[in-house]
Design an enzyme around this catalytic site. Structure first.
Site, PDB file in Angstrom:
ATOM      1  N   TRP A 194       0.835  -1.204   0.000  1.00 55.45           N
ATOM      2  CA  TRP A 194       0.000   0.000   0.000  1.00 55.45           C
ATOM      3  C   TRP A 194       0.868   1.252   0.000  1.00 55.45           C
ATOM      4  O   TRP A 194       0.531   2.250  -0.639  1.00 55.45           O
ATOM      5  CB  TRP A 194      -0.907  -0.011   1.229  1.00 55.45           C
ATOM      6  CG  TRP A 194      -1.722   1.233   1.404  1.00 55.45           C
ATOM      7  CD1 TRP A 194      -2.941   1.514   0.856  1.00 55.45           C
ATOM      8  CD2 TRP A 194      -1.379   2.388   2.201  1.00 55.45           C
ATOM      9  NE1 TRP A 194      -3.376   2.750   1.249  1.00 55.45           N
ATOM     10  CE2 TRP A 194      -2.436   3.320   2.081  1.00 55.45           C
ATOM     11  CE3 TRP A 194      -0.294   2.717   2.999  1.00 55.45           C
ATOM     12  CZ2 TRP A 194      -2.436   4.547   2.728  1.00 55.45           C
ATOM     13  CZ3 TRP A 194      -0.280   3.952   3.649  1.00 55.45           C
ATOM     14  CH2 TRP A 194      -1.343   4.842   3.508  1.00 55.45           C
ATOM     15  N   HIS A 195       1.999   1.204   0.700  1.00 49.51           N
ATOM     16  CA  HIS A 195       2.847   2.383   0.793  1.00 49.51           C
ATOM     17  C   HIS A 195       3.555   2.692  -0.524  1.00 49.51           C
ATOM     18  O   HIS A 195       3.841   3.863  -0.787  1.00 49.51           O
ATOM     19  CB  HIS A 195       3.897   2.195   1.895  1.00 49.51           C
ATOM     20  CG  HIS A 195       3.363   2.433   3.267  1.00 49.51           C
ATOM     21  ND1 HIS A 195       2.781   1.440   4.026  1.00 49.51           N
ATOM     22  CD2 HIS A 195       3.311   3.560   4.029  1.00 49.51           C
ATOM     23  CE1 HIS A 195       2.405   1.945   5.195  1.00 49.51           C
ATOM     24  NE2 HIS A 195       2.705   3.225   5.217  1.00 49.51           N
ATOM     25  N   GLY A 196       3.854   1.710  -1.317  1.00 50.51           N
ATOM     26  CA  GLY A 196       4.535   2.016  -2.561  1.00 50.51           C
ATOM     27  C   GLY A 196       4.821   0.781  -3.391  1.00 50.51           C
ATOM     28  O   GLY A 196       4.915  -0.331  -2.868  1.00 50.51           O
TER      29      GLY A 196
END
Length: 511
Positions: free
Chosen positions: A361-363
């Protein structure tokens, strides 16, 4: 020192396309970046605040529409095309929710849920993950001796909309809650638009739940001086964290993380410490400013941080860090996977999968995925050690002492800080940092004096300890208003003095 109030932030990544309308180009000149610590935003917010509270209380829907239009312009000033995209997907989610509320057949309700979730995830994957997966497919086919038939994507040119992961999760949680009949579908279009587009949390959270926020849109808002004071104080504290601490810590860690081979092992260890402080003050500073701005408009957003670096274990850390995300992952990933209802190994599997998804989700990079995996494994180790120590009363008693608790807090902080090394898109640089950490080598010293770094770390630790011990809760109500005013004014002045001439963008804006 920059006098552009509060600091001249580094410009955000420009969109790959620009609006052809003169109105949006003019808007971009007035509000070039969605940063809370800039003069342009404060002017924009002050104007909205005056108009908002000038509208009589009985015209509550007019106030809602004002915030919707303001939020659209806030995003459109950066990218008009994407502002229309976000608004369009929000309209679609509104229609899916209304249809789910009227549908009586379970298969049709489930189809509508899949359409809503699929649309949001599809847009998220297109903007955020297509380059990563296409490049991985390209490399895989090349290694197998196959012709991919397409060129590699230049990740530097991949344009990711601000906050896309945040408002995507909000839209998904709304669809799931409506499907499970936890909440009723929102009938008012402007209220639903405000739920997604509300500019204080649009670009970097906190992730809000529909049941919490939509209820607030129906309550008539009354000006409250106490609430306004809380909002201003939170905003100033957030600005202090961002400008006086986070941006200053960036001067320690950024050069080292960019060229770890050039620095000594001692300098790299200090840089890791500086980055841990930076990412906390950067994100919690933004969250404080977002919550403060929302308070000034009569809305309450969830508290996103609770002194996470005083956590005694990684499970406790995730109850304190990015609370809105960790609770979202728990409710919509971990529990649907089975949570801790199954065997020990199924629980471990669910924990690792949940944190892998959190990392992704973060990257779209292996560094973020490995960061999520590392935290999942740390959760497993903690669960195992807790079961191990529960059967050993002496060990449990020692861990509960002041010395044992201090050791646990220190160990947790070290583990979390080492995991932050992976929290970047370039895995090669992260591995180079780890090599310098555990293989002593000579090199350059830190760009700035170590005393400044240690002074900041000690100051931050003492502030958190003051709050954690309860001393601040007892002291704060007894302080005269002039003393509090001078204190918060001093925070602003110190932030202006210590802020670098060229500030940095908020780290979480890229997510």
């Amino acid at each position: 020192m920059s006098l552009s109030l509060l600091a001249s932030a580094a410009p955000p990544a420009e969109p790959a396309f620009h609006s052809g309308f003169a109105y949006f180009r003019w808007l971009h000149e007035l509000l070039p970046a969605p940063f809370f610590h800039t003069q342009a935003f404060l002017t924009f917010f002050a104007l909205i605040l005056v108009v908002y509270w000038s509208i009589p209380r009985r015209f509550q829907m007019t106030r809602v529409w004002l915030l919707v239009v303001a939020s659209f312009h806030f995003y459109a000033a950066w990218s008009a095309e994407l502002a229309f995209l976000v608004t369009g997907t929000t309209l679609a989610d509104y229609l899916f929710g209304r249809l789910m509320g009227h549908a009586t057949r379970s298969w049709f309700r489930k189809l509508l849920l899949y359409c809503s979730v699929g649309m949001n995830l599809g847009i998220l994957c297109y903007f955020k993950y297509r380059g990563f997966f296409l490049n991985e497919l390209y490399d895989g086919m090349r290694q197998l001796g196959m012709n991919p038939g397409f060129a590699k994507v230049s990740l530097e040119n991949v344009f990711i909309p601000f906050g896309i992961s945040f408002y995507t999760f909000e839209a998904i949680s709304y669809a799931v809650d409506v499907y499970k009949r936890k909440i009723e579908p929102e009938r008012s279009l402007p209220r639903f638009l405000l739920f997604i587009l509300f500019f204080p949390h649009l670009v970097a959270g906190p992730i809000v739940r529909a049941g919490d926020f939509l209820t607030q849109t129906r309550r008539p808002k009354r000006w409250n001086w106490v609430r306004a004071q809380v909002g201003v104080q939170l905003f100033l504290v957030g600005a202090f964290k961002k400008m006086a601490i986070a941006d200053r810590m960036a001067m320690f860690c950024d050069p080292v993380f960019q060229s770890p081979d050039s620095y000594s092992s001692v300098a790299v260890w200090f840089a890791v410490l500086a980055y841990a402080v930076r990412i906390y003050c950067d994100f919690s500073g933004y969250s404080d400013m977002a919550v403060g701005a929302a308070h000034l408009l009569g809305y309450k957003l969830t508290n996103n941080f609770n002194m996470p670096y005083l956590a005694a274990n990684v499970t406790d850390f995730w109850r304190r860090w990015h609370i809105s995300l960790s609770s979202w992952l728990r409710d919509y990933i971990f529990i649907p996977l089975g949570g801790s209802r199954g065997s020990r190994w199924l629980t471990y599997r669910n924990l690792v999968l949940t944190f892998l998804i959190g990392g992704l989700w973060h990257g779209a990079a292996w560094g973020y995925i490995l960061w999520g995996l590392a935290h999942g494994l740390l959760q497993v180790v903690h669960k195992w050690f807790k079961e191990y120590s529960d059967d050993r009363p002496r060990l449990t008693a020692f861990l509960g002492t002041s010395f044992g608790t201090g050791l646990r807090v220190l160990l947790t902080f070290v583990c979390v800080s080492l995991c932050w090394v992976l929290f970047q898109p370039e895995l090669g640089k992260a591995l180079a940092v780890f090599e310098k950490l555990f293989y002593v080598q000579r090199g350059l010293a830190l760009p700035l004096s170590n005393r400044s770094l240690w002074a900041t770390v000690i100051f931050l630790f003492l502030c958190q300890l003051l709050v954690r011990s309860g001393v601040w809760a007892k002291l704060y109500p007894r302080l005269p208003a002039p003393v509090l005013g001078v204190g918060y004014a001093a925070c602003l002045c110190v932030a202006l003095i210590l802020a670098p001439d060229s500030g940095t963008t908020f780290i979480y804006f890229q997510f």
